[in-house]
Design an enzyme around this catalytic site. Structure first.
Site, PDB file in Angstrom:
ATOM      1  N   ASN A 266       0.825  -1.202   0.000  1.00  0.00           N
ATOM      2  CA  ASN A 266       0.000   0.000   0.000  1.00  0.00           C
ATOM      3  C   ASN A 266       0.860   1.253   0.000  1.00  0.00           C
ATOM      4  OD1 ASN A 266      -0.272  -1.355   2.864  1.00  0.00           O
ATOM      5  ND2 ASN A 266      -0.711   0.776   3.336  1.00  0.00           N
ATOM      6  N   ASP A 267       0.762   2.145   0.958  1.00  0.00           N
ATOM      7  CA  ASP A 267       1.315   3.498   0.864  1.00  0.00           C
ATOM      8  C   ASP A 267       2.751   3.569   0.360  1.00  0.00           C
ATOM      9  OD1 ASP A 267      -1.018   3.729   2.275  1.00  0.00           O
ATOM     10  OD2 ASP A 267      -0.132   4.639   4.052  1.00  0.00           O
ATOM     11  N   PRO A 268       3.041   4.508  -0.564  1.00  0.00           N
ATOM     12  CA  PRO A 268       4.444   4.817  -0.850  1.00  0.00           C
ATOM     13  C   PRO A 268       5.069   5.494   0.366  1.00  0.00           C
ATOM     14  CG  PRO A 268       3.007   6.378  -1.969  1.00  0.00           C
ATOM     15  CD  PRO A 268       2.119   5.334  -1.360  1.00  0.00           C
TER      16      PRO A 268
ATOM     17  N   GLN B 136       4.678   0.435   1.986  1.00  0.00           N
ATOM     18  CA  GLN B 136       4.090  -0.471   2.947  1.00  0.00           C
ATOM     19  C   GLN B 136       3.947  -1.847   2.297  1.00  0.00           C
ATOM     20  OE1 GLN B 136       2.555   0.567   6.531  1.00  0.00           O
ATOM     21  NE2 GLN B 136       4.586   1.196   5.881  1.00  0.00           N
TER      22      GLN B 136
ATOM     23  N   SER C 211       3.878   3.972   7.825  1.00  0.00           N
ATOM     24  CA  SER C 211       4.372   4.919   6.824  1.00  0.00           C
ATOM     25  C   SER C 211       5.269   5.994   7.415  1.00  0.00           C
ATOM     26  CB  SER C 211       3.190   5.575   6.108  1.00  0.00           C
ATOM     27  OG  SER C 211       2.470   4.621   5.363  1.00  0.00           O
TER      28      SER C 211
END
Length: 855
Positions: free
Chosen positions: A67-69, A84, A125
Site C-alpha cells: 500500500n502506501d508509498p 508499505q 508509513s
C-alpha cells in the site's frame, strides 16, 4: 507506420455527408488491416510480469500486498521508492517497508525488504531524508546517513509513535535506532511523518497526522532525535474520514515571480470525493511554525430556521426512544469519539446510551416555500430502505430452525471444519434467540465446509431467514452463502451483508410447492478478503415475505406521508453541510424525521441547523481541493531531493473500500505513474497541476495511429487502434452532443468510458462495464470531475495499462485515476457521441512497451 485521416473543410451538406461516409469506411478498413497490440513484445515474451492485470508501466511488487508509498527520495542517481509491504501475504498485515529503486522513475528494480516488522512493532508509513550535515551522528566521513522516520505501531497496545532507522549503504540495509521512539504523545492515531530540511530555520521540519482529530501537527528538530511541537492545522477542508500521510512542500508562486507558495497535501479515508480513499490539498503560507491556508471560512446561505437546537431544547420536535436523550448535546457523549463540525451551542446526537440505543425525532409540520433545505449531518452511513419495518418484527409462520440447542438440530449434518461444531452463544444485533449458526466456530475465518438441513417438503410461499457475515455470493468464487437445494440444484441463495448484524432475507418458493428440499450453509472463504464466515439466525416457513428490519441512521423529508428525500452521515463524527433541492414541493406541507434504528457500529446520527433557504449549502467535500477525482489514488506523497527542485508525486493506486479484494495474484496493488507538479492560477485561485513525467515517453513503441478532424456521429464508432497499454492524446470540440468521448479496452460487452458531459460541465470515467467488477459492490460506478471547456474544446491525455486508466484533462488541471480489470482480449478503442454529434479534432494513440523488459 502513421495513419493520418484528415477531413478537409467542405462547402456543402452533400459533401459533408460524403466525407463522413469516407471517414467511416477508411476507419473500418484500417481496423481490418491493423491489429495494434499495446503489449510490447519483450514484456509479452518474458517469463514474469505478464500475469493477467499486471501493470506494464506502473510499479507493482513481484508478489504480496503493497500500500502506501514511503520514504520517497532521490540519492546518488537513484530514485528510492519504499512502500508499505506484507512480506507474507496478499492482504494487509505484517507491515514492513518494501523497497525498489529506479534511475528514471520508469524502470524499477525491486530490492529485499528494507525495514522489516519485528516482534514488537509494525513499521508504518513515513519518510526518508539524507543527513548530509550529520545532525544525527549516524553518518561516516563521506557516507551521510539515509535516515528513515517512520511510525512504529506497537503490536501489544496499538500505540503509534515516531521512530528512526538509518542506512549507510544507499538504503540496502537499515539499522533501527536504539533510542526509539523519538516522538511519542501516547496516541493510537499519530502517524505518517513527512520530514524535510527547512533551510530558513536550519532545522528539520516534520508534518505528522493526528488522524482521528482531522489535524496535522508540525514539529522541528536539529538532530532528528529531539522534537519540538510548533503548531497544528485543522480541521479544515474535507474531514469525512481519518487524515493520513500529510506532505508539506514549497513551490514557485505563479502570481509572484521569485516567491514561493506552500502546498499541504492530506490524504483521508474514507471521505474521498469519489468514495472511500482520497487526497486533498491546501495552498497557503508557512512561516516555519504555522501553515495558513488560502481558503476563507465557509458561511452557508441564510434562511428560515426549522431547528437550530441552541437554546437547550429540541425546538418543539417530538422525541421517542432513548437514543436522543432529554436535550441537545453540547459535545461528545460518554464513549463517543470527538465530535466536530456542529454550529452554535447545541446539536442532535443519538449516541445517548451508545450505538445500541434507538429512537426518532420528528419536526413540527411546515410549509415548503423555498428551493432548498440545508442542514448539518454526521454519524452513521446507514440509509433508509423503503419497506423496512421496526426491529423485532417477526413474520408469521412455522419455525424451521432457531439453533438454540446444543446441536444444529435433528437431521442436520456438517462437513469440513464444522463436522463437530454446533450453534454459538452470541449477542449479535438483530439476534432473536440465545444462539446462532456461525461458521466462525470453531476454526475462525480459515474454517471451511458445509452445514446441511434434513430434507423437508416445501409447503409455504416463502422461506424467511436471518443472515449476517461475509458478503460472498454463491455464484462467485469462495462463497459464504445459504442455499436452497431442490433436485440437487441451488434454486435460491442468500449471502451476508458484510457485517455482524442479522437481517431478514426472503426466498419466494411458491413455484416449488410439494417438492423436497434442503437448506445448506456453505463457507468456502478463508477470510483473506474479509468476513470469511457467515451467520444464520431464525429460519421460518411462511406465507408472508419478511421485510428487512429498519437499521437506518438517517434524516428524512416526509411529504404526503412518504419519504421524498434522505441523507445520512459518512461514518464520521464530523457534521458537514448537505442540502435537499425541494423546489418540486413548494407549497406542500412537510416534516423532517431523524431516525436512529441502527444498533451496530456507527449506529447513531448527528444533525444540526435545519434551514429553509434560496440557495444550497455546499459540503466540505465539494469545497475541498482534490488531488484526484478518481477512486484509486491514495497516500499520495512527493520525493525529497529531486534534481532541479522538481516536485514529483506518486500514489497508491487502490482504495480501502475494496483494496484487499481486487482480482490480482500473486501481487496486490500498484502505484500511479509519477507526476510532476506545478502551481497554476485559475479563476483567481492557485491550482495544483499534474503531468505524467516525460520519461514515460521513452516507452512509446510500435505503430502510432493519428486521426484529425473526424466528426463523431450520434453513436459509437470503432477506431483503427487497439491495445492494452497505451498513451492517448485527444482533442474534442463540442457539437450538439450531450456527452461524447472515447471508449477504451472494449470487447465482449466490456468498455471503459472516458467522456465529457456538456450540460453538467464534467469529465468522467465510467467503469460500470469495464470487465471484472463483481468482487465488490463499491467498485463499479462513474467518477466525475468538474471541467470547463476552453473555447469549446476539451483536451485529454489518457494513460491505459493492463489494469488502470489515468486521465489528465486540460494539461493536468483535472485528473482521474481508476483501476479496471478487463479481459486481456478487450483491447479495442472507439469514439462516441450521444444525442448529437461532436468533433474529434485530433487523436494520437501510441502503444507503450513494458517497463519490465525481459525478466
Amino acid at each position: 507506420m502513421i495513419i493520418h485521416f484528415i477531413r478537409k473543410t467542405v462547402q456543402c451538406t452533400r459533401c459533408l455527408f460524403a466525407h463522413r461516409k469516407l471517414a467511416i469506411a477508411v476507419i473500418i478498413a484500417a481496423v481490418m488491416v491493423i491489429s495494434l497490440t499495446a503489449v510490447n513484445r519483450a514484456g509479452a515474451d518474458s517469463s514474469t510480469y505478464k500475469e493477467t492485470y499486471r501493470p506494464q508501466f506502473h510499479f507493482s511488487p513481484a508478489k504480496n500486498w503493497m500500500n502506501d508509498p514511503n520514504g520517497l527520495v532521490y540519492y546518488r542517481g537513484e530514485y528510492h521508492l519504499f512502500f508499505q509491504y506484507n512480506p507474507s501475504g496478499n492482504t494487509w498485515g505484517n507491515m514492513s517497508w518494501g523497497h525498489a529503486v529506479s534511475r528514471d522513475l520508469v524502470h524499477w528494480r525491486e530490492l529485499p525488504v528494507a525495514i522489516p516488522q519485528d516482534e514488537h512493532e509494525m513499521v508504518f508509513s513515513g519518510s526518508i531524508v539524507i543527513d548530509t550535515r550529520n545532525t544525527t551522528g549516524f553518518g561516516r566521513p563521506g557516507k551521510p546517513a539515509m535516515v528513515a522516520i517512520y511510525t512504529s505501531n506497537d503490536k501489544a497496545s496499538g500505540k503509534q509513535s515516531q521512530s528512526l532507522a538509518y542506512s549507510l549503504d544507499n538504503g540496502r540495509t537499515f539499522t533501527k535506532y536504539t533510542g526509539n521512539p523519538v516522538l511519542d504523545i501516547g496516541s493510537n492515531n499519530f502517524r505518517d511523518p513527512k520530514v524535510f530540511w527547512y533551510e530558513p530555520g536550519h532545522e528539520w521540519l516534520m508534518t505528522v497526522a493526528l488522524s482521528d482529530q482531522h489535524k496535522v501537527s508540525f514539529y522541528s528538530s536539529t538532530d532528528l532525535r529531539h522534537w519540538k511541537h510548533l503548531s497544528n492545522f485543522g480541521p479544515a477542508g474535507a474531514i469525512g474520514g481519518q487524515w493520513e500521510c500529510p506532505d508539506l512542500f514549497s513551490m514557485a508562486d505563479p502570481e509572484h515571480p521569485g516567491k514561493e507558495k506552500w502546498v499541504l497535501i492530506i490524504n483521508l479515508n474514507p471521505g474521498g470525493i469519489a468514495g472511500g480513499s482520497g487526497a486533498q490539498y491546501f495552498t497557503g503560507d508557512f512561516d516555519g511554525k504555522t501553515f495558513t491556508s488560502d481558503d476563507k471560512p465557509y458561511a452557508p446561505p441564510g434562511g428560515e430556521s426549522l431547528g437550530n437546537f441552541d437554546d437547550g431544547t429540541f425546538n418543539g420536535w417530538t422525541v421517542t426512544g432513548n437514543a436522543f436523550g432529554n436535550a441537545p448535546s453540547t459535545g461528545s457523549l460518554p464513549g463517543q469519539m470527538p465530535v466536530t463540525g456542529w454550529s452554535g451551542a447545541g446539536f442532535i446526537n443519538s449516541f445517548n446510551g451508545g450505538d445500541r440505543s434507538t429512537g426518532k425525532m420528528t419536526s413540527p409540520s411546515f410549509t415548503i416555500d423555498k428551493d432548498y433545505i440545508n442542514f448539518l449531518v454526521g454519524g452513521g452511513n446507514n440509509p433508509y430502505v423503503s419497506g423496512s419495518v421496526p426491529a423485532g418484527t417477526i413474520p408469521d409462520g412455522t419455525l424451521f430452525a432457531d439453533f438454540k440447542g446444543s446441536s444444529y438440530g435433528d437431521g442436520w449434518t456438517a462437513t469440513g471444519s464444522f463436522a463437530n461444531s454446533g450453534p454459538t452463544t452470541e449477542t449479535l444485533p438483530g439476534q432473536i434467540g440465545p444462539k446462532v449458526l456461525d461458521t466462525y466456530t470453531p476454526d475462525g475465518d480459515p474454517g471451511e465446509g458445509t452445514i446441511t438441513s434434513p430434507t423437508f417438503t416445501i409447503t409455504s410461499k416463502y422461506i424467511d431467514l436471518q443472515v449476517a457475515g461475509g458478503k460472498h455470493p454463491n455464484d462467485q468464487p469462495n462463497p459464504t452463502a445459504v442455499n436452497l437445494i431442490v433436485d440437487g440444484k441451488v434454486v435460491a441463495s442468500a449471502t451476508g451483508n458484510g457485517s455482524g448484524e442479522l437481517n431478514w432475507k426472503s426466498w419466494d418458493v411458491a413455484s416449488y410447492t410439494g417438492e423436497q428440499a434442503q437448506i445448506q450453509v456453505v463457507d468456502q472463504n478463508n477470510g483473506n478478503t474479509g468476513w470469511g464466515h457467515i451467520m444464520v439466525g431464525n429460519i421460518i416457513f411462511s406465507d408472508q415475505q419478511a421485510s428487512e428490519w429498519a437499521k437506518d441512521t438517517s434524516v428524512k423529508l416526509i411529504v404526503n406521508g412518504e419519504v421524498q428525500r434522505q441523507s445520512t452521515g459518512q461514518n464520521s463524527e464530523n457534521l458537514d453541510w448537505t442540502n435537499w433541492n425541494v423546489h418540486d414541493f413548494i407549497g406542500k406541507t412537510a416534516r423532517i424525521e431523524i431516525s436512529d434504528n441502527g444498533t451496530g457500529g456507527w449506529g447513531h446520527i448527528l444533525a444540526d441547523q435545519f434551514t429553509l433557504a434560496n440557495k444550497p449549502a455546499v459540503s466540505s467535500s465539494q469545497r475541498a481541493h482534490w488531488v484526484d477525482f478518481g477512486t484509486d489514488n491514495y497516500a499520495v506523497n512527493t520525493f525529497n531531493h529531486v534534481p532541479g527542485n522538481k516536485r514529483i508525486m506518486i500514489g497508491w493506486m487502490n482504495n480501502w473500500q475494496y483494496g484487499e479484494s481486487i482480482p490480482t495474484s500473486p501481487w496486490r496493488s500498484a502505484m500511479t505513474v509519477p507526476r510532476e507538479l506545478k502551481l497554476q492560477e485559475n479563476n483567481g485561485q492557485l491550482q495544483l497541476v499534474q503531468k505524467p513525467i516525460k520519461q514515460l515517453n521513452e516507452l512509446r513503441r510500435g505503430r502510432t495511429v493519428h486521426l484529425e478532424n473526424f466528426k463523431i456521429p450520434d453513436r459509437t464508432i470503432t477506431l483503427p487502434a487497439r491495445g492494452s497499454s497505451l498513451n492517448i492524446n485527444a482533442v474534442f470540440a463540442s457539437g450538439t452532443a450531450k456527452t461524447y468521448g472515447l471508449k477504451i479496452r472494449t470487447g465482449e460487452g466490456q468498455e471503459t468510458i472516458i467522456g465529457y458531459d456538456k450540460k453538467a460541465g464534467e469529465v468522467y470515467i465510467d467503469r460500470t462495464n469495464s470487465g471484472n467488477v463483481g468482487f465488490s459492490p463499491d467498485f463499479p460506478g462513474i467518477q466525475r470531475a468538474p471541467l470547463t471547456e476552453s473555447n469549446g474544446k476539451i483536451k485529454l491525455k489518457i494513460l491505459v495499462d493492463w489494469s488502470s486508466v489515468e486521465v489528465f484533462a486540460m494539461n493536468g488541471k483535472v485528473v482521474l485515476t481508476d483501476q479496471i480489470f478487463p479481459d486481456p482480449g478487450s483491447n479495442g478503442i472507439a469514439a462516441f457521441a450521444n444525442d448529437g454529434t461532436a468533433d474529434l479534432l485530433s487523436l494520437t494513440v501510441n502503444p507503450m512497451q513494458s517497463a519490465w523488459g525481459d525478466r
